[in-house]
Design an enzyme around this catalytic site. Structure first.
Site, PDB file in Angstrom:
ATOM      1  N   ARG A 288     -10.495 -11.282   2.023  1.00  8.75           N
ATOM      2  CA  ARG A 288     -11.368 -12.327   1.463  1.00  8.75           C
ATOM      3  C   ARG A 288     -10.685 -13.686   1.521  1.00  8.75           C
ATOM      4  O   ARG A 288     -11.339 -14.723   1.611  1.00  8.75           O
ATOM      5  CB  ARG A 288     -11.793 -11.944   0.031  1.00  8.75           C
ATOM      6  CG  ARG A 288     -10.672 -11.807  -0.936  1.00  8.75           C
ATOM      7  CD  ARG A 288     -11.057 -10.998  -2.176  1.00  8.75           C
ATOM      8  NE  ARG A 288     -11.051  -9.560  -1.938  1.00  8.75           N
ATOM      9  CZ  ARG A 288     -11.366  -8.646  -2.850  1.00  8.75           C
ATOM     10  NH1 ARG A 288     -11.705  -9.010  -4.068  1.00  8.75           N
ATOM     11  NH2 ARG A 288     -11.338  -7.374  -2.550  1.00  8.75           N
TER      12      ARG A 288
ATOM     13  N   LYS B 125       0.837  -1.203   0.000  1.00 14.28           N
ATOM     14  CA  LYS B 125       0.000   0.000   0.000  1.00 14.28           C
ATOM     15  C   LYS B 125       0.869   1.250   0.000  1.00 14.28           C
ATOM     16  O   LYS B 125       2.008   1.197   0.467  1.00 14.28           O
ATOM     17  CB  LYS B 125      -0.833   0.036   1.299  1.00 14.28           C
ATOM     18  CG  LYS B 125      -1.993  -0.921   1.338  1.00 14.28           C
ATOM     19  CD  LYS B 125      -2.741  -0.789   2.667  1.00 14.28           C
ATOM     20  CE  LYS B 125      -3.920  -1.736   2.742  1.00 14.28           C
ATOM     21  NZ  LYS B 125      -4.977  -1.473   1.756  1.00 14.28           N
TER      22      LYS B 125
HETATM   23  N1  BES Z   1      -7.978  -3.592   4.469  1.00 18.11           N
HETATM   24  C1  BES Z   1      -8.213  -3.167   3.158  1.00 18.11           C
HETATM   25  C2  BES Z   1      -9.527  -2.391   2.987  1.00 18.11           C
HETATM   26  C3  BES Z   1      -9.649  -1.103   3.757  1.00 18.11           C
HETATM   27  C4  BES Z   1      -9.448   0.090   3.114  1.00 18.11           C
HETATM   28  C5  BES Z   1     -10.035  -1.108   5.072  1.00 18.11           C
HETATM   29  C6  BES Z   1      -9.610   1.269   3.800  1.00 18.11           C
HETATM   30  C7  BES Z   1     -10.184   0.080   5.752  1.00 18.11           C
HETATM   31  C8  BES Z   1      -9.981   1.259   5.133  1.00 18.11           C
HETATM   32  C9  BES Z   1      -8.273  -4.360   2.216  1.00 18.11           C
HETATM   33  O1  BES Z   1      -7.529  -5.445   2.591  1.00 18.11           O
HETATM   34  C10 BES Z   1      -7.765  -3.889   0.903  1.00 18.11           C
HETATM   35  O2  BES Z   1      -6.657  -3.463   0.848  1.00 18.11           O
HETATM   36  N2  BES Z   1      -8.587  -3.966  -0.135  1.00 18.11           N
HETATM   37  C11 BES Z   1      -8.219  -3.527  -1.421  1.00 18.11           C
HETATM   38  C12 BES Z   1      -8.770  -4.519  -2.417  1.00 18.11           C
HETATM   39  C13 BES Z   1      -8.269  -4.320  -3.816  1.00 18.11           C
HETATM   40  C14 BES Z   1      -6.796  -4.622  -3.879  1.00 18.11           C
HETATM   41  C15 BES Z   1      -9.032  -5.224  -4.751  1.00 18.11           C
HETATM   42  C16 BES Z   1      -8.838  -2.152  -1.644  1.00 18.11           C
HETATM   43  O3  BES Z   1      -9.937  -1.903  -1.186  1.00 18.11           O
HETATM   44  O4  BES Z   1      -8.175  -1.308  -2.252  1.00 18.11           O
HETATM   45 ZN    ZN Z   2      -5.492  -5.344   1.975  1.00 20.29          ZN
END
Ligand code: BES
Ligand code: ZN
Ligand code: ZN
Length: 529
Positions: A377, A303
């Site tokens: 997931r 990230k």
């Molecule tokens: N933990 C994150 C989602 C999240 C984002 C939680 C902001 C709380 C605040 C999750 O694991 C994630 O990173 N999801 C990605 C999925 C994508 C790579 C398909 C996302 O939402 O960007």
């Molecule tokens: Zn994630």
């Protein structure tokens, strides 16, 4: 007369506290006033919004106090011509010998209830917000014992107080003061005393559950590792629930290849928690599942660094499951609940899963991990499969799953994906009581197609484009559930509060713990659970 009291009161405010009671006797001629040790005791009274400039629309409790104080409270309030508006307060001093401050808080229009467009009970929400503001102001004044008006809804009043006074200061030298709050002593004279005290206790326990969720979510990830999470849960729940702490070998023996593929990048060992609360005998428990990523760096699909600290809250689903269980067990609800919490860190390293890797979940389905940041997931897939082994009457999972749900709903509501109209109606009803909203989202085949189009495996973990990201994530989870009563709550948008909810301070929110407790409460009334 009233104006002179205001003047006197403002003078009293400026005096040293030790001189106040003596001065007060002189100023007001209040004969029974005592130089009591209780001069850090305050009272919160509710009034309804009222256009009139010559009458105050008090709550039942407030009216009694005004009568007891020979009408001083209404006189003082009426010296100011502008009537109180919803959410506004007035603080009065030295109007009653028992209390150093009497804070009058406006709880909105009399008779306000369910608002269909807002899908919220406005009356209850206004009470929560009004008493929350009141207790925080009284804490500022140094009050350490606060009696609070039930404001016509004792449970909401208790929730507002206890949620407002939460703060996470375990790691600070200077802690914020925690005045004791209790229901106003007017209940002493009330015929409903017992039922009101029971409702107050219920509200306090609901808030306690949410506050546990908030504390767990706020804790930094170096302190709240999967192992530590399990320890805290044992401390908090072991006297009311059975808590099983499973290790990596156990997960391997269960063939949880999807869960383990996320954990493998970290030196912190994964943990799979299984918790049981048996408030009644039944062969079909209610299953709760919570995403417990104690820190989500994104893994190899790392990230951006800005705001990454918030990913300590990526175990929000797990925290809300724990908070719900705490309250359900403290309320001794007659229900059988089993909870399943996969816990791990999502880290990049030499042993981490790489984009394009293929892993096999517990149900034998193969998954191409196209993006290691879509890890929630992956851990839920195995936890959902495992939960199915216990013949649950329903499965409810909670996860801070996608940034996309935040784009869609913001902090306005948790997104709910469910295959059951009946479950949806029950959850929605629960959220109207709690004021912590939910909003239904689709589980169309349209989204399933996106995650089943995959080059190397049965499923891919990201569904191609970014469009409808929360829906493709839910469609992915659906591949691991057979139960006809399944609810998936994507809580990423409500993870933290930046001022939207008036009675929650800024920071991790613990939402929607109280909605889930209310939902379990509703389900406990159905015999088969
Ligand atoms: N933990 C994150 C989602 C999240 C984002 C939680 C902001 C709380 C605040 C999750 O694991 C994630 O990173 N999801 C990605 C999925 C994508 C790579 C398909 C996302 O939402 O960007
Ligand atoms: Zn994630
Ligand atoms: Zn995550």
């Amino acid at each position: 007369m009233a104006a002179s009291i205001v003047k006197r009161v403002s003078r009293v405010k400026k005096l040293n506290i030790s001189h106040i009671s003596a001065r007060y006797k002189l100023l007001t001629g209040f004969r029974h006033f005592s130089t009591s040790k209780q001069w850090n005791k305050a009272l919160v009274l509710g009034v309804y919004e009222n256009e009139s400039t010559d009458s105050i629309d008090f709550t039942g409790t407030a009216r009694k106090f005004d009568e007891k104080a020979d009408g001083k409270i209404s006189q003082l309030l009426l010296t100011v011509k502008k009537p109180l508006k919803c959410g506004k307060t007035r603080t009065l001093h030295a109007v009653d010998p028992e209390f150093s401050s009497v804070l009058v808080t406006c709880i909105g229009k009399r008779g306000e209830g369910y608002d269909e467009l807002e899908t919220v009970d406005k009356g209850r929400e206004s009470i929560r917000a009004a008493v929350a503001k009141a207790v925080l102001q009284l804490r500022e004044l140094g009050e350490n014992e606060i009696e609070v008006d039930s404001c016509g809804d004792t449970e909401a009043s208790a929730e507002g107080c206890h949620l407002a006074l939460f703060s996470y200061d375990d790691l600070k030298a200077e802690k914020s003061r925690k005045p004791t709050v209790r229901i106003s002593c007017a209940t002493r004279y009330s015929q409903d005393k017992n039922s009101m005290e029971k409702e107050w206790r219920k509200g306090a326990i609901l808030a306690e559950g949410q506050n546990l969720s908030r504390r767990l979510m706020e804790m930094p990830a170096n302190l709240l590792t999967p192992t530590k999470f399990a320890e805290i849960i044992k401390e908090q729940l072991a006297d009311k629930c059975e808590v099983l702490v499973r290790d990596k070998d156990w997960a391997e023996s269960m063939k949880m290849g999807s869960f383990l593929s996320v954990a493998r990048g970290s030196v912190e060992p994964p943990v799979f928690l299984e918790i049981e609360y048996k408030g009644r005998q039944s062969d079909s428990p209610l299953a709760l599942v919570g995403k417990g990523v104690t820190f989500d760096t994104g893994g190899i699909s790392i990230k951006p660094s800005q705001g990454m600290d918030a990913m300590r809250g990526d175990m929000g689903g797990a925290a809300c499951v724990a908070g719900s269980l705490l309250s359900v067990s403290k309320l001794q609800l007659p229900v059988h609940v089993k909870a399943f919490i996969p816990l791990c860190e999502n880290m990049p390293s030499g042993s981490a899963t790489k984009p394009g890797d293929v892993v096999t979940a517990m149900n034998g389905k193969t998954i191409q991990v196209d993006n290691t940041d879509a890890e929630g997931r992956l851990i839920l897939a195995d936890a959902l499969c495992y939960s199915e082994q216990f013949n649950p009457s329903l499965i409810l999972d909670m996860a801070t799953l996608t940034g996309a749900i935040d784009v869609a709903l913001g902090a306005g509501a948790a997104g709910v994906f469910t295959n059951s109209e009946n479950m949806w109606n029950k959850l929605q009803k629960a959220s109207v009581r709690s004021g912590d909203r939910v909003w239904r989202m689709p589980l169309f085949n349209h989204y399933t197609k996106k995650i089943t189009e995959c080059q190397l495996a049965d499923l891919n973990n990201i569904g191609g484009s970014r469009s409808g990201g929360a829906c493709t994530a839910a469609a992915f989870l659906k591949e691991f559930v057979n139960n006809k009563n399944w609810l998936h709550l994507d809580i990423a948008g409500v993870m933290s509060n930046s001022g939207d909810v008036a009675y929650l301070g800024k920071g991790m929110s613990g939402r929607p713990t109280r909605t889930v407790i209310e939902f379990i409460n509703l389900m406990s009334k159905e015999t088969k659970n």
